[in-house]
Design an enzyme around this catalytic site. Sequence first.
Site, PDB file in Angstrom:
ATOM      1  N   HIS A  87       0.845  -1.198   0.000  1.00  0.00           N
ATOM      2  CA  HIS A  87       0.000   0.000   0.000  1.00  0.00           C
ATOM      3  C   HIS A  87       0.877   1.243   0.000  1.00  0.00           C
ATOM      4  CE1 HIS A  87      -4.169  -1.618   1.272  1.00  0.00           C
ATOM      5  NE2 HIS A  87      -3.500  -2.534   0.611  1.00  0.00           N
ATOM      6  N   TYR A 216      -8.732   5.958   7.854  1.00  0.00           N
ATOM      7  CA  TYR A 216      -8.885   6.320   9.272  1.00  0.00           C
ATOM      8  C   TYR A 216      -9.875   7.477   9.350  1.00  0.00           C
ATOM      9  CZ  TYR A 216      -4.620   3.635  10.333  1.00  0.00           C
ATOM     10  OH  TYR A 216      -3.685   2.636  10.488  1.00  0.00           O
ATOM     11  N   PRO A 308      -4.022   0.548  19.095  1.00  0.00           N
ATOM     12  CA  PRO A 308      -3.920   0.034  17.723  1.00  0.00           C
ATOM     13  C   PRO A 308      -3.873   1.105  16.641  1.00  0.00           C
ATOM     14  CG  PRO A 308      -6.119  -0.367  18.632  1.00  0.00           C
ATOM     15  CD  PRO A 308      -5.300   0.195  19.738  1.00  0.00           C
ATOM     16  N   LYS A 312       1.194  -0.039  15.250  1.00  0.00           N
ATOM     17  CA  LYS A 312       2.607  -0.134  15.613  1.00  0.00           C
ATOM     18  C   LYS A 312       2.955  -1.349  16.474  1.00  0.00           C
ATOM     19  CE  LYS A 312       4.134   3.474  13.555  1.00  0.00           C
ATOM     20  NZ  LYS A 312       4.566   3.151  12.204  1.00  0.00           N
ATOM     21  N   TYR A 391       4.223   6.661   9.869  1.00  0.00           N
ATOM     22  CA  TYR A 391       3.314   5.563   9.546  1.00  0.00           C
ATOM     23  C   TYR A 391       4.065   4.397   8.907  1.00  0.00           C
ATOM     24  CZ  TYR A 391      -1.011   3.182   8.396  1.00  0.00           C
ATOM     25  OH  TYR A 391      -2.019   2.251   8.335  1.00  0.00           O
TER      26      TYR A 391
HETATM   27  C1  PHB Z   1      -6.018  -4.003  11.044  1.00  0.00           C
HETATM   28  O1  PHB Z   1      -6.056  -4.236   9.838  1.00  0.00           O
HETATM   29  O2  PHB Z   1      -6.448  -4.821  11.873  1.00  0.00           O
HETATM   30  C2  PHB Z   1      -5.473  -2.696  11.499  1.00  0.00           C
HETATM   31  C3  PHB Z   1      -4.926  -1.841  10.557  1.00  0.00           C
HETATM   32  C4  PHB Z   1      -4.431  -0.611  10.953  1.00  0.00           C
HETATM   33  C5  PHB Z   1      -4.465  -0.255  12.279  1.00  0.00           C
HETATM   34  C6  PHB Z   1      -4.982  -1.132  13.227  1.00  0.00           C
HETATM   35  C7  PHB Z   1      -5.494  -2.352  12.831  1.00  0.00           C
HETATM   36  O3  PHB Z   1      -3.992   0.964  12.658  1.00  0.00           O
END
Ligand code: PHB
Length: 400
Positions: A87, A216, A308, A312, A391
């Site tokens: 990605h 997000y 989450p 990280k 990120y």
């Molecule tokens: C996930 O795909 O479970 C996931 C992806 C990004 C995050 C947290 C969880 O920041």
Amino acid sequence: MRIPGLTRRANNMKEIKTQVAIIGAGPSGLLLGQLLHKQGIDNVVLERARPDYVLGRIRAGVLEPGFVSLMREAGVAERMDTEGEVHDGVEIVVNGVRDRLDLKALTGGDGVVVYGQTELTKDLMQARSDSGQTSYYEVSNARPHNMLSAQPYVTFEKDGEEYSLTCDYVAGCDGFHGVSRKSIPAERIKTYERFYPGGWLGLLADTPPVNSELVYIKHDRGFALCSLRSQTRSRYYIQVGENDTVDAWSDGRFWEELGRRLPADLAANLKTGPAIEKSIAPMRSFVVEPMQYGNLFLLGDAAHIVPPTGAKGLNTAGSDVYTLSTILGKVYADGRIDLIEKYYAVRFSWWMSNVLHRFPDTPAFDQKMYDSDLQYYLQSEAGRKIIAQQYVGLPFEIIE
Ligand code: PHB
Ligand code: APR
């Protein structure tokens, strides 16, 4: 003579020996074991749960370039390289407005790889059994002893028998609730913790994701994240209250609430379906200092938990594993030992969590600051570079 602090083993214990005893067979323990094995360092893994239970835990799946390299170095990257998705961008939605961060352009080349932690753990388990390294699953009462001596050992029970595993080093890879950290005398460590009043309710479904990249979303009703495992499997999260339970959220209620938090064009694209898995991840920041007590090292969730938000958890665990496997490589090859490095990402996850969520206990003033902070970062090229750089992760530190 009895030496203070040294414990004795009972006579009827089965004695085994290795160079590094690894407690916990999550990603940290398995990856460490694999990297040590590659350097000719013998290790034994002790795990409390059954293998299928370990694989049943659904966790994030966004791998930074550093973690990806480590999987390749460990020789377990074949499936990740073919099935994982690269990605180059990620979206942030504020006030219903979609904003794509071009990670590749902003960082000068780096992206992230989307590959589920379950798949990665499966690959590591397979590699371990293929190489014939010893693992004991379903052990109980694992306990490290004599960590300040040159010959620590770990006692444990398996199938009603008592074992004693003598080693040079113990790697505590047993997660937040594990025994390793608890074995360090309380006066020798400091812990820092912040518990956020709320959690992430996650739902995994075999439906095409609402967007090909992660999104997000900051929303007045609460944060939401649209993630994915592939273009046919979605992983969604919504921020829920502190006392919420999975049972209170039928699939229907989840999809409806998610739809409300999505911008209209994404909501129109939302494909719902039955949940394969649904669980609540608490939001906690936790870090222990130092991460070493004599010949016991703490790695991954045993040493630090991040919320989450920045994905990280697994990546910081990877940086611990890299550090310890490199140090132990040098210890066995050249007789050298260095201290474990600090974790840069802890602060970032804290920041990203605060700017993207609304928690009931956040004072109005602080909330305003977080809101304008986010706007500031998103509106300047320098700010966008910082978010993108963090990120995709910083390179692991070279240990010399
Ligand atoms: C996930 O795909 O479970 C996931 C992806 C990004 C995050 C947290 C969880 O920041
Ligand atoms: N004895 C043996 N094993 C134990 C004990 C114990 N007393 N306590 C816990 N374990 C095992 C758990 O069953 C688990 O399989 O240790 C393992 C720890 O694994 P994780 O919790 O996955 O921690 P870690 O390997 O550090 O993973 C770090 O992966 O799980 C995510 O959120 C985590 O993203 C982070 C990353």
